[in-house]
Design a protein around this motif. Structure first.
Motif, PDB file in Angstrom:
ATOM      1  N   ASN A   1       2.582   8.349  -2.393  1.00 32.14           N
ATOM      2  CA  ASN A   1       2.009   7.335  -3.293  1.00 32.14           C
ATOM      3  C   ASN A   1       0.505   7.169  -3.061  1.00 32.14           C
ATOM      4  O   ASN A   1      -0.034   6.064  -3.126  1.00 32.14           O
TER       5      ASN A   1
ATOM      6  N   LEU B   1      -2.998   3.488  -9.549  1.00 30.88           N
ATOM      7  CA  LEU B   1      -2.009   3.309 -10.598  1.00 30.88           C
ATOM      8  C   LEU B   1      -2.714   3.279 -11.942  1.00 30.88           C
ATOM      9  O   LEU B   1      -3.823   2.763 -12.054  1.00 30.88           O
TER      10      LEU B   1
ATOM     11  N   ALA C   1       0.620   2.030  -5.018  1.00 28.76           N
ATOM     12  CA  ALA C   1      -0.121   3.207  -4.560  1.00 28.76           C
ATOM     13  C   ALA C   1      -1.219   2.717  -3.622  1.00 28.76           C
ATOM     14  O   ALA C   1      -1.523   1.522  -3.572  1.00 28.76           O
TER      15      ALA C   1
ATOM     16  N   ASP D   1      -5.114   4.123  -1.655  1.00 30.64           N
ATOM     17  CA  ASP D   1      -6.046   5.190  -1.308  1.00 30.64           C
ATOM     18  C   ASP D   1      -7.040   4.641  -0.291  1.00 30.64           C
ATOM     19  O   ASP D   1      -7.011   3.465   0.055  1.00 30.64           O
TER      20      ASP D   1
ATOM     21  N   SER E   1       1.381   4.854   3.879  1.00 26.16           N
ATOM     22  CA  SER E   1       2.294   5.730   3.150  1.00 26.16           C
ATOM     23  C   SER E   1       3.730   5.213   3.236  1.00 26.16           C
ATOM     24  O   SER E   1       4.436   5.103   2.233  1.00 26.16           O
TER      25      SER E   1
ATOM     26  N   THR F   1       4.297   1.897   1.305  1.00 17.34           N
ATOM     27  CA  THR F   1       4.500   2.020  -0.148  1.00 17.34           C
ATOM     28  C   THR F   1       5.934   2.457  -0.447  1.00 17.34           C
ATOM     29  O   THR F   1       6.552   1.953  -1.379  1.00 17.34           O
TER      30      THR F   1
ATOM     31  N   LYS G   1       8.501  -0.235  -2.593  1.00 18.76           N
ATOM     32  CA  LYS G   1       8.663   0.146  -4.000  1.00 18.76           C
ATOM     33  C   LYS G   1      10.078  -0.191  -4.461  1.00 18.76           C
ATOM     34  O   LYS G   1      11.055   0.206  -3.822  1.00 18.76           O
TER      35      LYS G   1
END
Ligand code: ZN
Length: 150
Positions: free
Chosen positions: A21, A25, A58, A60, A72, A75, A79
């Protein structure tokens, strides 16, 4: 405990090399930015919340292996969960890393996330592991800014 340690390293390496992810988005999303000055980790978490459910997430940013792996796995863990369930996971994760060591609690609610229990042994790394979760929390609480990626 050496099995746990091997698993910890394996899982963290895997997620830091291939973060899930990772990205932004599409459309309007809730965004929050997290920064860990001790290590230099900086990440953004993007959320879609529909009917009280985290329908999309998501992240970054740039960070060390632990902060990236933790983001990571965070997420993946939240979800499809309700906002309430996501907040409970945040609390359980936080408690595992910063709570009283004698009250290990049961890590069953955390599932795979319990590999991060090993981070307790490295206090300077605790902030790396919890950064994504704190960022998630501020996004859920609405402290983040409304971001459009279009
Ligand atoms: Zn870090």
């Amino acid at each position: 405990m050496s099995d746990m340690r091997d698993l910890y390293q394996e899982v963290i390496l895997d997620h830091s090399r291939k973060p899930r992810n990772f990205g932004v988005l599409n459309g309007d999303s809730i965004e929050a930015v997290g920064h860990n000055p001790l290590c230099g980790d900086r990440l953004s978490v993007y959320l879609h919340v529909e009917d009280g459910v985290v329908s999309g997430i998501a992240f970054d940013g740039v960070g060390c292996a632990i902060s990236t792996a933790s983001a990571s796995m965070m997420t993946e863990a939240v979800k499809g969960k309700t906002v309430e369930e996501a907040e409970k996971l945040f609390e359980a994760f936080h408690e595992m890393l910063t709570g009283d060591p004698s009250s290990e609690g049961d890590g069953s609610a955390l599932g795979k996330l319990s590999v991060f229990a090993g981070v307790r042994e490295y206090p300077v790394r605790v902030k790396c592991a919890t950064l994504a979760w704190h960022t998630l929390k501020s996004a859920l609480d609405g402290d983040g800014e409304k971001a459009s990626t279009e």
